[in-house]
Motif scaffolding. Structure first.
Motif, PDB file in Angstrom:
ATOM      1  N   ASP A  62       0.716  -1.203   0.064  1.00  0.00           N
ATOM      2  CA  ASP A  62       0.009  -0.080   0.105  1.00  0.00           C
ATOM      3  C   ASP A  62       0.961   1.192  -0.014  1.00  0.00           C
ATOM      4  OD1 ASP A  62      -2.737  -1.370   2.261  1.00  0.00           O
ATOM      5  OD2 ASP A  62      -2.251  -1.554  -0.093  1.00  0.00           O
ATOM      6  N   LYS A  65       1.930   2.011  -3.776  1.00  0.00           N
ATOM      7  CA  LYS A  65       0.929   2.013  -4.819  1.00  0.00           C
ATOM      8  C   LYS A  65       0.770   3.392  -5.378  1.00  0.00           C
ATOM      9  CE  LYS A  65      -2.050  -1.794  -3.549  1.00  0.00           C
ATOM     10  NZ  LYS A  65      -3.337  -2.330  -2.911  1.00  0.00           N
ATOM     11  N   GLY A  66       0.674   3.366  -6.687  1.00  0.00           N
ATOM     12  CA  GLY A  66       0.652   4.448  -7.519  1.00  0.00           C
ATOM     13  C   GLY A  66       1.794   5.301  -7.695  1.00  0.00           C
ATOM     14  N   ARG A  67       3.003   5.008  -6.883  1.00  0.00           N
ATOM     15  CA  ARG A  67       4.228   5.393  -7.285  1.00  0.00           C
ATOM     16  C   ARG A  67       5.132   4.635  -7.688  1.00  0.00           C
ATOM     17  NH1 ARG A  67       7.100   7.062  -2.814  1.00  0.00           N
ATOM     18  NH2 ARG A  67       6.288   5.493  -1.329  1.00  0.00           N
ATOM     19  N   SER A  69       6.449   0.765  -9.946  1.00  0.00           N
ATOM     20  CA  SER A  69       5.853  -0.139 -11.012  1.00  0.00           C
ATOM     21  C   SER A  69       6.784  -1.257 -11.086  1.00  0.00           C
ATOM     22  CB  SER A  69       5.576   0.695 -12.240  1.00  0.00           C
ATOM     23  OG  SER A  69       5.203  -0.154 -13.046  1.00  0.00           O
TER      24      SER A  69
END
Length: 122
Positions: A62, A65-67, A69
């Motif tokens: 968590d 996530k979003g930062r 890859s």
């Protein structure tokens, strides 16, 4: 057996980006699920991201996530971790690891690299 070598760590300012690479030996790289973990001083090793052998499935902590890859190139036996919008709390030694089962628990990963240091300054 799989040998793993990480690279790409370094010092970066908060908000910056880094791309970690993990090169694997052996002809069966695609059979392994690959994970990235990190360990900060005085803390336990923690899960960051994982990718299945065929790249069809990924999983992220968590906190990233979003930062971050995760990706892999089985033709080159390499797994990557693209890290964007880095924060000081991302500072740690980052390890790649290989597993024959789909898990995020460090103890279930059989093969580990030596780690690469990532330092994010504020």
């Amino acid at each position: 057996q799989v040998q793993l070598v990480e690279s790409g760590g370094g010092l970066v300012q908060a908000g910056g980006s880094l791309r970690l690479s993990c090169a694997a030996s052996g002809r069966t790289f695609g059979r392994y699920h690959m994970g990235w973990f990190r360990q900060a001083p005085g803390k336990e090793r923690e899960f960051v991201a994982a990718i299945s052998g065929d790249s069809s499935t990924t999983s992220y902590a968590d906190s990233v996530k979003g930062r971050f890859s995760i990706s892999r190139d089985n033709a080159w036996n390499t797994v990557y971790l693209q890290m964007n919008s880095l924060k000081p709390e991302d500072t740690a030694v980052y390890y790649c690891a290989a597993a024959t089962v789909w898990v995020t628990t460090p103890t279930r990963y059989a093969y580990w690299g030596q780690g690469t240091q990532v330092t994010v300054s504020s």
